[in-house]
Scaffold this active site. Sequence first.
Site: not given
Ligand code: HMG
Ligand code: MG
Length: 302
Positions: A16-17, A208, A210, A241, A250
């Site tokens: 994933r990450d 966690h 990096h 990320c 990581n």
């Molecule tokens: P948004 O654009 O605000 O979503 O994104 P929305 O709620 O306004 O919806 C817009 C459209 O997206 C809608 O479709 C929803 O149905 C669809 P429409 O009606 O327009 O056809 N939608 C989805 N489709 C599929 N799956 C979903 C989903 N949600 C809405 N889950 C959202 C908000 C949260 C979805 C977006 O910002 C997003 O997906 N962000 C993810 C970012 C990400 O993955 N970042 C990396 C992970 S975090 C990380 O790496 C840190 C970590 O490792 C720890 C560390 O290192 O610190 C964990």
């Molecule tokens: Mg991370």
Amino acid sequence: MKIYPKKITIIEVGPRDGLQNEQKIVSTQDKIKFIKLLANSGLKNIEVGSFVHPKWVPQLADSSEVIKGLNLPKEILCSALVPNMKGLERAKEVGIKRIAVFTAASETFTKKNINMTIQESLDTFKEIVKNALADEMSVRGYISTCFVCPYEGNIKKEKVLEVAKSLLEMGVDEISIGDTIGKASPEQVKDTISFILKSIPKEKIALHFHDTHGKALENVEMGLEHGITTYDSSAGGLGGCPYAPGASGNLATEDLIDFLNQRGIETEINLDNLIEASFFMQGVLGKKLPSNYLQRISGKIV
Ligand code: HMG
Ligand code: MG
């Protein structure tokens, strides 16, 4: 003499990450093979995908297909990221039993990463956690940018504690404290962790790291000295990320295991089998992975 915990739990976040930041799209079959090789090394907790919006993280758009194709033994606990109710629905469809919600201790990062304020994310997660627990799922909670934020700089430990408490109150069973861009110093880790541990039992905390600035293992050492026994890491040191400029790999799982082995700390993971998984993904991506151990061994094998 330092006293270390006897046994450590590793949460493997490579699929994933690790992969979410890679530009080259890895095929579903190669993701499945990678996860199976990881499982074969003895890793019992593997984050296998993410139910975020596929446009936000195209690499993980096929998480449902990956999970359906896994068929791993029951003792391996697979988890996946879930940002909202739509993500939870997708997780349930494929029968995943452990999910991870994710927010941050920095407002700017939270907005850029999930398009919510911290409070909005907590309100969203409350509903997710309630719904997931009612369905006999379990939930982990990530807090990103607990030390340094790429947009806001140093982060206050009080904010990290406040977010952690909110997540625990809603029923999250483990908080992963993230150094998202690998900029935390061991002193900062010590300061924040010792503060949090005054209010939250150490069993509920995971770390966690990096490894952008090569401090991840020193930071693990700090965690071990505070009795923390759960660490996230990524095979080969894959990772980053896409919404955190400067976030590189990581902490590499093989570097972590090698480090723990040197201290006589048990992980029950077979390092030779693990590097098979990392070498496999290195071949798929067609580039050297950052793990020091992997590259040292690679020099000996070739
Ligand atoms: P948004 O654009 O605000 O979503 O994104 P929305 O709620 O306004 O919806 C817009 C459209 O997206 C809608 O479709 C929803 O149905 C669809 P429409 O009606 O327009 O056809 N939608 C989805 N489709 C599929 N799956 C979903 C989903 N949600 C809405 N889950 C959202 C908000 C949260 C979805 C977006 O910002 C997003 O997906 N962000 C993810 C970012 C990400 O993955 N970042 C990396 C992970 S975090 C990380 O790496 C840190 C970590 O490792 C720890 C560390 O290192 O610190 C964990
Ligand atoms: Mg991370």
